[in-house]
Design an enzyme around this catalytic site. Structure first.
Site, short mmCIF file in Angstrom:
data_model
loop_
_atom_site.label_atom_id
_atom_site.label_comp_id
_atom_site.label_asym_id
_atom_site.label_seq_id
_atom_site.Cartn_x
_atom_site.Cartn_y
_atom_site.Cartn_z
N LYS A 54 0.87 -1.20 0.00
CA LYS A 54 0.00 0.00 0.00
C LYS A 54 0.90 1.24 0.00
CE LYS A 54 -1.44 -2.26 3.48
NZ LYS A 54 -1.86 -2.50 4.88
N GLY A 56 -5.40 1.57 5.95
CA GLY A 56 -4.75 0.31 5.60
C GLY A 56 -5.54 -0.91 6.06
N ASP A 57 -6.13 -0.83 7.25
CA ASP A 57 -6.88 -1.98 7.80
C ASP A 57 -8.11 -2.28 6.94
OD1 ASP A 57 -5.07 -1.70 9.91
OD2 ASP A 57 -6.46 -0.51 11.11
P1 ADP Z 1 -1.79 2.67 6.14
O1 ADP Z 1 -3.06 3.23 6.71
O2 ADP Z 1 -1.57 1.24 6.50
O3 ADP Z 1 -0.58 3.55 6.31
P2 ADP Z 1 -1.93 3.69 3.44
O4 ADP Z 1 -1.79 5.08 3.95
O5 ADP Z 1 -0.92 3.24 2.46
O6 ADP Z 1 -2.03 2.58 4.57
O7 ADP Z 1 -3.38 3.63 2.79
C1 ADP Z 1 -4.03 2.41 2.49
C2 ADP Z 1 -4.89 2.62 1.27
O8 ADP Z 1 -5.84 3.65 1.54
C3 ADP Z 1 -4.13 3.06 0.03
O9 ADP Z 1 -3.63 1.96 -0.70
C4 ADP Z 1 -5.21 3.82 -0.72
O10 ADP Z 1 -6.03 2.90 -1.43
C5 ADP Z 1 -6.04 4.44 0.39
N1 ADP Z 1 -5.59 5.81 0.69
C6 ADP Z 1 -4.95 6.24 1.80
N2 ADP Z 1 -4.73 7.58 1.74
C7 ADP Z 1 -5.24 7.99 0.56
C8 ADP Z 1 -5.36 9.27 -0.10
N3 ADP Z 1 -4.86 10.38 0.44
N4 ADP Z 1 -5.96 9.30 -1.30
C9 ADP Z 1 -6.46 8.18 -1.87
N5 ADP Z 1 -6.41 6.97 -1.29
C10 ADP Z 1 -5.80 6.86 -0.11
#
Ligand code: ADP
Length: 315
Positions: free
Chosen positions: A226, A258-259
């Site tokens: 991700k 992410g979850d």
């Molecule tokens: P975590 O919460 O584990 O850090 P991420 O920040 O990589 O995970 O986000 C997980 C997923 O949520 C991403 O793969 C995307 O699909 C979505 N996402 C998170 N932030 C954004 C954003 N600013 N714009 C669009 N999608 C997002």
């Protein structure tokens, strides 16, 4: 055939500030619980989603069990401890910025892997086991080894093991221990679901492909990296797929992005959806979650463009 997923980890009491100063609303959250919550909404109702943890025997623990049950999450394998209770965190708001204080050092969930027979009983007959780096972080080292051993046996018996590294250095005594245990956990897992920014910060990965390659080398067959709003990457049996999530306007709170993404991806894949379509569906789930405040929400399933039918799911 009915499938069963077992999510393993810690559910905490959450105290979230309300508009009036000094007012807090009590809720529940925790990384693996968040994924269980969204899996419950996305999997067919004929599938079971169980939570494996330990709680106390007090009224607050009773309330948590009721919350899980009301959400449709199975609690048969929640252990009760007479000498402990559940962990708690409190959110403070200052000039719009949220900060978190935790009381979880002695939580009952830290004892969830003390008994190999209880772990085997929970995993017996399940299709999938889901755990995280936070699950590993809260356990004593013997218990970590026991959980990984039972997950390896579950995998050897045909179960799918899924792991989100969820790197949280503050939960670990030493960063080196965290890095070692994360690789040990990936080594018993089929599917690993890391987030690139964490992996780059702590493992020094130069790009998402390096993250995927590291977990494939550890033993995983499917790795989804991700990357916030950036392109996601899946390495599955040697094939690499990139998908950039659709832009999300009005991002309110990225808690549980992410979850919930993990739940969307796993629900899609377990329904036979291709890797690329599963990434798209997972991103749609996460997009709904980050447009709302807090970790847990009711998904608008009608708004999800999904490539399989939600068998028996109510609209
Ligand atoms: P975590 O919460 O584990 O850090 P991420 O920040 O990589 O995970 O986000 C997980 C997923 O949520 C991403 O793969 C995307 O699909 C979505 N996402 C998170 N932030 C954004 C954003 N600013 N714009 C669009 N999608 C997002």
């Amino acid at each position: 055939m009915t499938d069963r997923v077992v999510c393993i980890g810690e559910c905490m009491v959450e105290m979230a500030p309300q508009t009036a100063p000094g007012d807090y609303r009590m809720g529940y959250a925790g990384d693996t619980l968040n994924t269980a919550w969204y899996l419950r909404q996305l999997l067919p109702v004929t599938d079971d989603v169980d939570y494996l943890t330990a709680v106390g025997q007090d009224a607050v623990s009773d309330g948590m069990i009721r919350f899980l049950t009301d959400a449709g999450i199975g609690t048969t394998h929640v252990m009760r401890r007479s000498d402990r209770t559940v962990g708690l965190y409190l959110i403070q708001l200052a000039q719009g910025e949220r900060s978190f204080s935790y009381w979880r050092g002695q939580s009952a969930a830290r004892t969830l892997a003390q008994d190999a027979k209880a772990l085997d009983a929970a995993l017996s007959g399940a299709a999938m086991a889901y755990f995280s780096g936070i699950t590993m972080a809260i356990l004593a080292s013997d218990d970590r080894a026991r959980l990984l051993d039972r997950l390896a046996a579950f995998r050897a018996g045909g179960g799918q093991v899924v792991f989100d590294p969820n790197l949280r250095p503050r939960l670990w005594d030493a960063t080196d221990t965290m890095l070692q245990v994360i690789i040990q956990a990936a080594a018993v897992s089929d599917t690993v679901l890391p987030s690139f920014d964490d992996e780059a910060a702590w493992f020094g990965d130069v790009d998402p492909l390096a993250t995927a390659a590291r977990y494939v080398a550890a033993g995983a067959t499917e790795v989804v990296v991700k990357n916030g709003a950036g392109p996601m990457l899946v390495q599955c049996h040697g094939d690499v797929t990139h998908v950039t999530p659709a832009p999300v306007s009005n991002v309110v709170d990225t808690t549980a992005a992410g979850d919930s993404f993990n739940a969307g991806y796993l629900a899609a894949r377990s329904g036979g959806t291709s890797v690329a379509a599963a990434l798209d569906e997972a991103a749609q789930v996460a997009a709904q979650v980050i447009r709302a405040r807090g970790a847990l929400m009711s998904l608008d399933r009608k708004a999800l463009r999904i490539s399989r039918s939600l068998i028996g799911a109510s609209a």
